[in-house]
Design a protein around this motif. Structure first.
Motif, PDB file in Angstrom:
ATOM      1  N   ASN A 213     -22.283  32.590 -27.891  1.00 37.94           N
ATOM      2  CA  ASN A 213     -22.563  31.220 -28.213  1.00 37.94           C
ATOM      3  C   ASN A 213     -21.386  30.529 -27.576  1.00 37.94           C
ATOM      4  O   ASN A 213     -20.401  30.509 -28.079  1.00 37.94           O
ATOM      5  CB  ASN A 213     -22.983  31.121 -29.436  1.00 37.94           C
ATOM      6  N   SER A 214     -21.564  29.511 -26.894  1.00 41.44           N
ATOM      7  CA  SER A 214     -20.528  28.689 -26.188  1.00 41.44           C
ATOM      8  C   SER A 214     -19.908  27.959 -27.210  1.00 41.44           C
ATOM      9  O   SER A 214     -18.611  27.646 -27.046  1.00 41.44           O
ATOM     10  CB  SER A 214     -21.344  27.759 -25.124  1.00 41.44           C
ATOM     11  N   THR A 215     -20.461  27.426 -28.061  1.00 41.62           N
ATOM     12  CA  THR A 215     -19.727  26.612 -28.979  1.00 41.62           C
ATOM     13  C   THR A 215     -18.854  27.458 -29.991  1.00 41.62           C
ATOM     14  O   THR A 215     -17.867  27.178 -30.294  1.00 41.62           O
ATOM     15  CB  THR A 215     -20.685  25.571 -29.866  1.00 41.62           C
ATOM     16  N   PHE A 216     -19.320  28.649 -30.292  1.00 38.83           N
ATOM     17  CA  PHE A 216     -18.584  29.375 -31.077  1.00 38.83           C
ATOM     18  C   PHE A 216     -17.305  29.864 -30.368  1.00 38.83           C
ATOM     19  O   PHE A 216     -16.260  30.097 -30.872  1.00 38.83           O
ATOM     20  CB  PHE A 216     -19.524  30.774 -31.288  1.00 38.83           C
ATOM     21  N   ALA A 217     -17.672  30.363 -28.986  1.00 37.32           N
ATOM     22  CA  ALA A 217     -16.731  30.530 -28.206  1.00 37.32           C
ATOM     23  C   ALA A 217     -15.371  29.860 -27.966  1.00 37.32           C
ATOM     24  O   ALA A 217     -14.270  29.921 -28.108  1.00 37.32           O
ATOM     25  CB  ALA A 217     -17.030  31.147 -26.842  1.00 37.32           C
ATOM     26  N   SER A 218     -15.843  28.520 -27.914  1.00 33.72           N
ATOM     27  CA  SER A 218     -14.722  27.328 -27.771  1.00 33.72           C
ATOM     28  C   SER A 218     -14.268  27.286 -29.101  1.00 33.72           C
ATOM     29  O   SER A 218     -12.859  26.881 -29.173  1.00 33.72           O
ATOM     30  CB  SER A 218     -15.583  26.089 -27.417  1.00 33.72           C
ATOM     31  N   SER A 219     -14.814  27.518 -30.356  1.00 35.62           N
ATOM     32  CA  SER A 219     -14.078  27.327 -31.287  1.00 35.62           C
ATOM     33  C   SER A 219     -12.964  28.251 -31.604  1.00 35.62           C
ATOM     34  O   SER A 219     -11.943  28.122 -32.322  1.00 35.62           O
ATOM     35  CB  SER A 219     -15.017  27.078 -32.708  1.00 35.62           C
TER      36      SER A 219
END
Length: 317
Positions: A213-219
């Motif tokens: 998940n891109s949002t998870f990766a960014s976090s």
């Protein structure tokens, strides 16, 4: 935490006869020789976790990394010496496994009440169970009677402990080599509902892979830069990192597994169905996890006159 604790009450399980060593280990092994060993270990584990919640995951991991190297024999606890090259500097363990001082403390307390009776391997097994319970997970009856190895194996530690870069096929094979089923593997992976991992072991997953998940990766990238910060820690389960629950599997279903090997369990393969079941039913996960922990604890133990009962877990007698 309340949800997990309420589940424990109905999941006090006794698992017998799960492996090829059935009959060699038993739950009453110390009843006459050290009747207070279980309560002593439990109290020490609870104190260690009260001091540092992360310690529960560390003690659970110690047991896992011990059992996958020539069986559950306490070999991971041995320090390097003139005669022994220990397992602590193996790739999966170096600057990673921890909790040795807690095991030392438990061992000294157990030695004070019954000297030379309880093995370090059994203390590791009890401490793993008590850690899970202390963090809200299921309980189970621990089979006892293991003895301690006289040596260790650095090479086996490097080859047998599954890497965080493993794909599903490699994970299944690694556990199968230890006599554990695919169901055991998926259930035991749920131990990653607690604890933390170092940036160096998941950097590739959060920057270079697509099954995330891109949002998870960014976090997570905020604490794990492309270069540097190798030892920065991130929780394996962002939601409840010190509570033993089924959030790990929910995370996998939303492509929020921290390690490549975690997300491999839900990536269009044969493990997807079991992950879905566990994400929907925590009691089923707890039941299967407890069973799998008994199975893992039965990997090639030393019993009878094999090995010894170390008085100091860091060195042979």
């Amino acid at each position: 935490m309340t949800r997990a604790l309420s589940s424990i009450a109905c999941i006090t399980l006794i698992f017998l006869g799960f492996s090829k060593v059935n009959g060699q280990l038993n739950s009453t092994f110390y009843d006459s020789t050290c009747p207070n060993v279980s309560s002593t270990v439990q109290a020490a584990v609870q104190q260690a976790i009260a001091n540092e919640a992360r310690m529960g995951a560390s003690l659970l991991r110690l047991h896992f990394h011990d059992c996958f190297v020539n069986g559950c024999d306490g070999s991971i606890l041995l320090d390097d010496s003139v005669n022994i090259t220990g397992e602590k500097t193996a790739g999966p363990n170096n600057n990673s496994v921890r909790g040795f001082d807690v095991i030392d403390t438990i061992k000294s307390q157990v030695e004070a009440i019954c000297s030379g009776v309880v093995s370090c391997a059994d203390i590791l097994t009890l401490a793993a169970r008590d850690s899970v319970v202390a963090l809200g997970g299921p309980t189970w009856t621990v089979q006892l009677g293991r003895r301690d190895s006289l040596t260790a194996s650095l090479s086996t530690a490097n080859s047998n402990i599954p890497a965080p870069t493993s794909n599903l096929s490699a994970l299944i094979s690694s556990f199968s080599n230890q006599g554990l089923s695919t169901q055991d593997m998926i259930a035991l992976s749920g131990a990653h509902t607690i604890g933390q991992a170092r940036c160096t072991v998941f950097r590739t997953h959060i920057y270079n892979e697509t099954n995330i998940n891109s949002t998870f990766a960014s976090s997570v990238q905020a604490n794990c830069p492309l270069s540097g910060g190798d030892n920065n820690l991130s929780p394996l389960d962002l939601q409840t990192p010190t509570t033993f629950d089924n959030d790990y599997y929910m995370n996998l279903m939303s492509q929020s597994g921290l390690l490549h090997s975690d997300q491999e369990l839900f990536n269009g393969g044969s493990a997807d169905s079991q992950v879905t079941t566990y994400s929907n039913n925590q009691n089923t996960f707890f039941t299967d996890f407890a069973s799998a922990m008994v199975n893992m604890g039965n990997i090639n133990p030393l019993t009878g006159s094999s090995g010894e009962v170390r008085t100091n877990c860091r060195k042979p007698n």
